[in-house]
Motif scaffolding. Sequence first.
Motif, mmCIF file in Angstrom:
data_model
loop_
_atom_site.group_PDB
_atom_site.id
_atom_site.type_symbol
_atom_site.label_atom_id
_atom_site.label_comp_id
_atom_site.label_asym_id
_atom_site.label_seq_id
_atom_site.Cartn_x
_atom_site.Cartn_y
_atom_site.Cartn_z
ATOM 1 N N GLU A 262 0.904 -1.142 -0.181
ATOM 2 C CA GLU A 262 0.089 0.027 -0.027
ATOM 3 C C GLU A 262 0.887 1.383 -0.112
ATOM 4 N N ILE A 263 0.459 2.354 -0.711
ATOM 5 C CA ILE A 263 1.084 3.471 -0.720
ATOM 6 C C ILE A 263 0.323 4.638 -0.421
ATOM 7 N N ALA A 264 0.464 5.690 0.219
ATOM 8 C CA ALA A 264 -0.111 6.982 0.486
ATOM 9 C C ALA A 264 0.814 8.287 -0.122
ATOM 10 N N TYR A 265 0.272 9.278 -0.237
ATOM 11 C CA TYR A 265 0.976 10.418 -0.773
ATOM 12 C C TYR A 265 0.988 11.650 0.104
ATOM 13 N N ASN A 266 2.062 12.233 0.541
ATOM 14 C CA ASN A 266 1.911 13.476 1.059
ATOM 15 C C ASN A 266 3.125 14.296 0.820
ATOM 16 N N PRO A 267 2.699 15.136 -0.302
ATOM 17 C CA PRO A 267 4.039 15.777 -0.701
ATOM 18 C C PRO A 267 4.422 16.894 0.366
ATOM 19 N N ASP A 268 6.003 17.062 0.352
ATOM 20 C CA ASP A 268 6.598 17.950 1.080
ATOM 21 C C ASP A 268 7.432 18.932 0.329
ATOM 22 N N TYR A 269 8.466 19.583 0.805
ATOM 23 C CA TYR A 269 9.093 20.487 0.156
ATOM 24 C C TYR A 269 10.000 19.961 -0.972
ATOM 25 N N ARG A 270 10.068 18.750 -1.156
ATOM 26 C CA ARG A 270 10.987 18.355 -2.183
ATOM 27 C C ARG A 270 10.050 17.940 -3.503
ATOM 28 N N GLN A 271 8.731 18.304 -3.285
ATOM 29 C CA GLN A 271 7.843 18.240 -4.700
ATOM 30 C C GLN A 271 8.324 19.436 -5.423
ATOM 31 N N GLN A 272 8.425 20.656 -5.025
ATOM 32 C CA GLN A 272 9.129 21.719 -5.771
ATOM 33 C C GLN A 272 10.451 21.588 -6.505
ATOM 34 N N ILE A 273 11.256 20.877 -5.704
ATOM 35 C CA ILE A 273 12.471 20.432 -6.447
ATOM 36 C C ILE A 273 12.169 19.551 -7.476
ATOM 37 N N ALA A 274 11.405 18.532 -7.215
ATOM 38 C CA ALA A 274 11.221 17.466 -8.270
ATOM 39 C C ALA A 274 10.641 18.107 -9.300
ATOM 40 N N ASP A 275 9.478 19.118 -9.296
ATOM 41 C CA ASP A 275 8.683 19.742 -10.372
ATOM 42 C C ASP A 275 9.841 20.753 -11.234
ATOM 43 N N SER A 276 10.972 21.189 -10.629
ATOM 44 C CA SER A 276 11.949 21.828 -11.505
ATOM 45 C C SER A 276 12.849 21.010 -12.404
ATOM 46 N N TRP A 277 12.689 19.716 -12.428
ATOM 47 C CA TRP A 277 13.539 18.888 -13.055
ATOM 48 C C TRP A 277 13.053 18.279 -14.273
ATOM 49 N N PRO A 278 13.753 17.755 -15.396
ATOM 50 C CA PRO A 278 13.095 17.035 -16.502
ATOM 51 C C PRO A 278 12.365 16.021 -15.960
ATOM 52 N N GLN A 279 11.518 15.440 -17.023
ATOM 53 C CA GLN A 279 10.809 14.258 -16.871
ATOM 54 C C GLN A 279 11.443 12.966 -17.842
ATOM 55 N N THR A 280 12.106 13.108 -18.658
ATOM 56 C CA THR A 280 12.700 12.358 -19.646
ATOM 57 C C THR A 280 14.241 12.897 -20.098
ATOM 58 N N ILE A 281 14.899 12.074 -20.439
ATOM 59 C CA ILE A 281 16.426 12.659 -20.863
ATOM 60 C C ILE A 281 16.808 11.927 -22.008
ATOM 61 N N SER A 282 17.063 12.875 -23.117
ATOM 62 C CA SER A 282 17.862 12.400 -24.124
ATOM 63 C C SER A 282 19.348 12.136 -23.955
ATOM 64 N N ASP A 283 19.715 10.903 -23.948
ATOM 65 C CA ASP A 283 21.066 10.630 -23.767
ATOM 66 C C ASP A 283 21.984 10.224 -25.223
ATOM 67 N N GLN A 284 21.414 10.620 -26.317
ATOM 68 C CA GLN A 284 21.922 10.083 -27.632
ATOM 69 C C GLN A 284 23.445 10.392 -27.942
ATOM 70 N N VAL A 285 24.015 11.620 -27.254
ATOM 71 C CA VAL A 285 25.444 11.773 -27.275
ATOM 72 C C VAL A 285 26.361 10.797 -26.615
ATOM 73 N N ALA A 286 25.774 10.518 -25.348
ATOM 74 C CA ALA A 286 26.372 9.261 -24.714
ATOM 75 C C ALA A 286 26.287 7.980 -25.550
ATOM 76 N N ARG A 287 25.235 7.733 -26.107
ATOM 77 C CA ARG A 287 25.051 6.363 -26.942
ATOM 78 C C ARG A 287 26.080 6.505 -28.005
ATOM 79 N N GLN A 288 26.214 7.728 -28.570
ATOM 80 C CA GLN A 288 27.065 7.528 -30.075
ATOM 81 C C GLN A 288 28.379 7.654 -29.557
ATOM 82 N N ASP A 289 29.014 8.620 -28.515
ATOM 83 C CA ASP A 289 30.284 8.507 -28.042
ATOM 84 C C ASP A 289 30.867 7.393 -27.524
ATOM 85 N N TRP A 290 30.176 6.822 -26.557
ATOM 86 C CA TRP A 290 30.941 5.654 -26.184
ATOM 87 C C TRP A 290 30.032 4.403 -25.688
ATOM 88 N N GLY A 291 29.010 4.481 -26.511
ATOM 89 C CA GLY A 291 28.034 3.171 -26.626
ATOM 90 C C GLY A 291 27.271 2.929 -25.410
#
Length: 317
Positions: A262-291
């Motif tokens: 079971e899970i419950a949700y009680n957002p705290d100050y860390r919600q604002q930090i998380a909301d400032s970050w990307p949701q998905t990342i493109s890592d194509q350059v790392a894939r091209q440069d060193w596999g």
Amino acid sequence: MILVIGACGQLGSELTLTLRTLYGADQVVAADIFEPKQADLLASGPFEKIDVLDPKGMTALAARYNFTQIYHLAAVLSATGEKDPKFAWRLNMDGLFHVLDLALACGVSQVFWPSSIAVFGPDTPRQQTPQHTVMNPSTVYGISKQAGEQWCAYYFKKHGLDIRSLRYPGLIGYKSLPGGGTTDYAVDIYRKAAAGKPFECYLHQDTYLPMMYMPDAIKATIDLMQAPARNISIRESYNVSGMSFSPSEIAASIQKILPSFEIAYNPDYRQQIADSWPQTISDQVARQDWGWQPAYDLDAMTADMLENLQQQLPFEA
Ligand code: VAH
């Protein structure tokens, strides 16, 4: 000889054990300001107490070993950093400067330094965030990582220091505990589930964040450091990603194996930090440069985490 600074941390402890397997236990010095809690860390090779804010102590340590590589992992993470911004800046920046200067003074051939997706901010494109884009971080941790990336590139350009870096997403593993990050919920949720306890999440159920299973993070680090220098086109820090998910998605993944969780949700100050970050990342350059290529998705990570955590029971969850 290899020096791992911050060897008692979530990433440092696992990286130290992998490096010792790869290069020989007596070739990897684990160092931290804290005494190791992990028995295998102490038992498997040399440990030294070190304070990255004490350059004299670091120089004295380097004089006793002939270090060829340094992995500098000591830092204050995003959530803890917001509680003491000036100390977070001092540890994250002065610690880096001391390591960079030590590496130059001692002829260290390679340095690894972790950056983070925390270098991105609320006006960064949040989907498939590119390698080169707007970066206005809103945490001291993110600001220190963005500045640190520029200093790493400067020491490469000005002094030829072969320093390499990854913008890690949230890291999840069962061998060590995280320390003060916004993404730490993704470790705690598995520990609670394995112990048969409910979990209260400090983020909203739909908070979608880039994450990576620890074996993939370790592999990315080793692959980057072993890649030929001519393949490294990024000297600030590489975007890398394993997967992205929300708290409700990781809970559903757990419930496929443990239906009564079971899970419950009680957002705290860390919600604002998380909301400032990307949701998905493109890592194509790392894939091209060193596999770069991650091996784990959410369900594969869940199965491995729960299996290994249940073998560790009983533990404080
Ligand atoms: C944090 N685990 O939460 C770290 C990481 C992307 C997040 O840098 O601060």
